[in-house]
Design a protein around this motif. Structure first.
Motif, PDB file in Angstrom:
ATOM      1  N   ILE A  25       0.855  -1.180   0.000  1.00  0.00           N
ATOM      2  CA  ILE A  25       0.000   0.000   0.000  1.00  0.00           C
ATOM      3  C   ILE A  25       0.899   1.240   0.000  1.00  0.00           C
ATOM      4  CG2 ILE A  25      -1.877   1.224   1.133  1.00  0.00           C
ATOM      5  CD1 ILE A  25      -2.628  -1.595   0.173  1.00  0.00           C
ATOM      6  N   GLN A  27       0.927   4.865   0.485  1.00  0.00           N
ATOM      7  CA  GLN A  27      -0.010   5.789   1.124  1.00  0.00           C
ATOM      8  C   GLN A  27       0.492   7.233   1.078  1.00  0.00           C
ATOM      9  OE1 GLN A  27      -0.842   5.873   5.599  1.00  0.00           O
ATOM     10  NE2 GLN A  27      -2.650   4.814   4.828  1.00  0.00           N
ATOM     11  N   GLU A  31      -3.150  10.894   4.126  1.00  0.00           N
ATOM     12  CA  GLU A  31      -4.082   9.864   4.585  1.00  0.00           C
ATOM     13  C   GLU A  31      -3.836   9.478   6.042  1.00  0.00           C
ATOM     14  OE1 GLU A  31      -6.800   8.196   3.155  1.00  0.00           O
ATOM     15  OE2 GLU A  31      -6.646   9.874   1.769  1.00  0.00           O
ATOM     16  N   VAL A  39      -7.282   1.862   5.402  1.00  0.00           N
ATOM     17  CA  VAL A  39      -6.107   0.982   5.350  1.00  0.00           C
ATOM     18  C   VAL A  39      -5.842   0.260   6.678  1.00  0.00           C
ATOM     19  CG1 VAL A  39      -3.588   0.967   5.112  1.00  0.00           C
ATOM     20  CG2 VAL A  39      -4.993   2.077   3.381  1.00  0.00           C
ATOM     21  N   TYR A  80      -4.086   0.515 -11.035  1.00  0.00           N
ATOM     22  CA  TYR A  80      -4.270   1.924 -11.395  1.00  0.00           C
ATOM     23  C   TYR A  80      -5.015   1.965 -12.723  1.00  0.00           C
ATOM     24  CZ  TYR A  80      -3.437   6.905 -11.857  1.00  0.00           C
ATOM     25  OH  TYR A  80      -3.612   8.265 -11.964  1.00  0.00           O
ATOM     26  N   ILE A 103      -1.023  -0.940  -4.490  1.00  0.00           N
ATOM     27  CA  ILE A 103      -2.232  -0.113  -4.490  1.00  0.00           C
ATOM     28  C   ILE A 103      -1.872   1.250  -3.918  1.00  0.00           C
ATOM     29  CG2 ILE A 103      -4.603   0.143  -3.659  1.00  0.00           C
ATOM     30  CD1 ILE A 103      -4.791  -2.867  -3.412  1.00  0.00           C
ATOM     31  N   ASP A 105      -2.861   4.636  -2.084  1.00  0.00           N
ATOM     32  CA  ASP A 105      -3.898   5.083  -1.150  1.00  0.00           C
ATOM     33  C   ASP A 105      -3.860   6.606  -1.018  1.00  0.00           C
ATOM     34  OD1 ASP A 105      -5.897   4.864   0.911  1.00  0.00           O
ATOM     35  OD2 ASP A 105      -4.306   5.203   2.384  1.00  0.00           O
ATOM     36  N   ALA A 111      -3.312  10.178  -5.826  1.00  0.00           N
ATOM     37  CA  ALA A 111      -2.886   8.918  -6.445  1.00  0.00           C
ATOM     38  C   ALA A 111      -2.283   9.174  -7.829  1.00  0.00           C
ATOM     39  CB  ALA A 111      -4.073   7.962  -6.550  1.00  0.00           C
ATOM     40  N   SER A 149     -13.147   2.676  -2.219  1.00  0.00           N
ATOM     41  CA  SER A 149     -12.090   3.011  -1.269  1.00  0.00           C
ATOM     42  C   SER A 149     -10.931   2.032  -1.442  1.00  0.00           C
ATOM     43  CB  SER A 149     -12.621   2.938   0.161  1.00  0.00           C
ATOM     44  OG  SER A 149     -12.960   1.595   0.490  1.00  0.00           O
ATOM     45  N   THR A 150      -9.806   2.349  -0.814  1.00  0.00           N
ATOM     46  CA  THR A 150      -8.631   1.469  -0.899  1.00  0.00           C
ATOM     47  C   THR A 150      -8.950   0.080  -0.370  1.00  0.00           C
ATOM     48  OG1 THR A 150      -7.147   3.356  -0.674  1.00  0.00           O
ATOM     49  CG2 THR A 150      -6.222   1.187  -0.202  1.00  0.00           C
ATOM     50  N   CYS A 153     -11.107  -1.769  -2.910  1.00  0.00           N
ATOM     51  CA  CYS A 153     -10.293  -2.210  -4.054  1.00  0.00           C
ATOM     52  C   CYS A 153      -9.485  -3.448  -3.704  1.00  0.00           C
ATOM     53  CB  CYS A 153      -9.350  -1.088  -4.472  1.00  0.00           C
ATOM     54  SG  CYS A 153     -10.145   0.271  -5.339  1.00  0.00           S
TER      55      CYS A 153
END
Length: 225
Positions: A25, A27, A31, A39, A80, A103, A105, A111, A149-150, A153
């Motif tokens: 992740i 981030q 966040e 997360v 993505y 991913i 976040d 992003a 949302s993360t 996903c």
């Protein structure tokens, strides 16, 4: 780390989920300060070695040699969306090694900034989701009805890669509880910007920036952006 009456621990899996896929992740620093981020819930559902969180805006090989190695691994995917992305369902990871997924976040603009300003993230195979669910993260506003949302996903992606639909249900459980608690304590349901614009409910001033205004027009006219 929440008050007892709104504790989310009962909604987490008793034991971390057994998955072969490792998530990285990436981030955005903003966040970290959000109280209702997803997360931490995702990390609580997975073994520590299967969910690694790296916080920052810029990632280069000198400072992040492990990440650079991961990005060069042929089994690594980056989630993505875009014209170059393949639908995850169509991707077969042709290797005996466990797959890895990156991913990002953050907000959509954050992003995008991370993806395009870090050359490492254009080394892995780019994939995207075609989710059949609308976001259940109803306490935050999404750009469109299909934005997730993360955590969502990751839940959908893991269920596809592990070929196990129950993974998605398990990971979404604490998110559903979080939103339920917040709604019980005064939060309101946030419809997507797309929904608000199409139904004449958008009550904020329209942006003066032509690019942002154009994006909002595309949302209203059902044009994919």
């Amino acid at each position: 780390s929440r008050p007892q009456k709104v504790c989310l621990c009962p909604f987490l899996p008793v034991h971390p989920l057994k998955v072969s896929t490792c998530l990285y992740i990436i981030q955005h620093p903003a966040e970290e300060s959000r109280v209702l981020r997803t997360v931490p819930l995702l990390a609580a559902c997975l073994p520590p070695d299967k969910c690694k969180i790296l916080v920052g805006r810029r990632f280069n090989e000198d400072r992040y040699p492990e990440l650079a190695t991961v990005c060069r691994n042929p089994n690594t995917l980056i989630l993505y969306p875009g014209a170059e992305a393949t639908n995850l369902e169509e991707v077969a990871v042709m290797s005996s090694s466990p797959p890895v997924m990156i991913i990002i976040d953050g907000t959509w603009s954050q992003a995008k900034d991370i993806f395009y300003k870090n050359s490492l993230f254009r080394l892995p195979k780019q994939v995207q989701l075609k989710p059949s669910i609308s976001s259940q993260y109803v306490i935050r506003t999404q750009p469109t009805n299909t934005c997730l949302s993360t955590l969502e996903c990751a839940a959908v992606a893991l269920s596809i890669m592990e070929k196990n639909k129950s993974i998605q249900e398990t990971i979404l459980h604490p998110l559903q509880a979080l939103c339920s608690f917040q709604l019980q304590h005064g939060a309101q349901i946030h419809h997507s910007k797309e929904h608000l614009l199409k139904n004449g409910l958008y009550d904020k001033p329209m942006p003066k920036n032509k690019r942002k205004l154009r994006r909002m027009e595309l949302l209203v006219n059902n044009v994919k952006i």
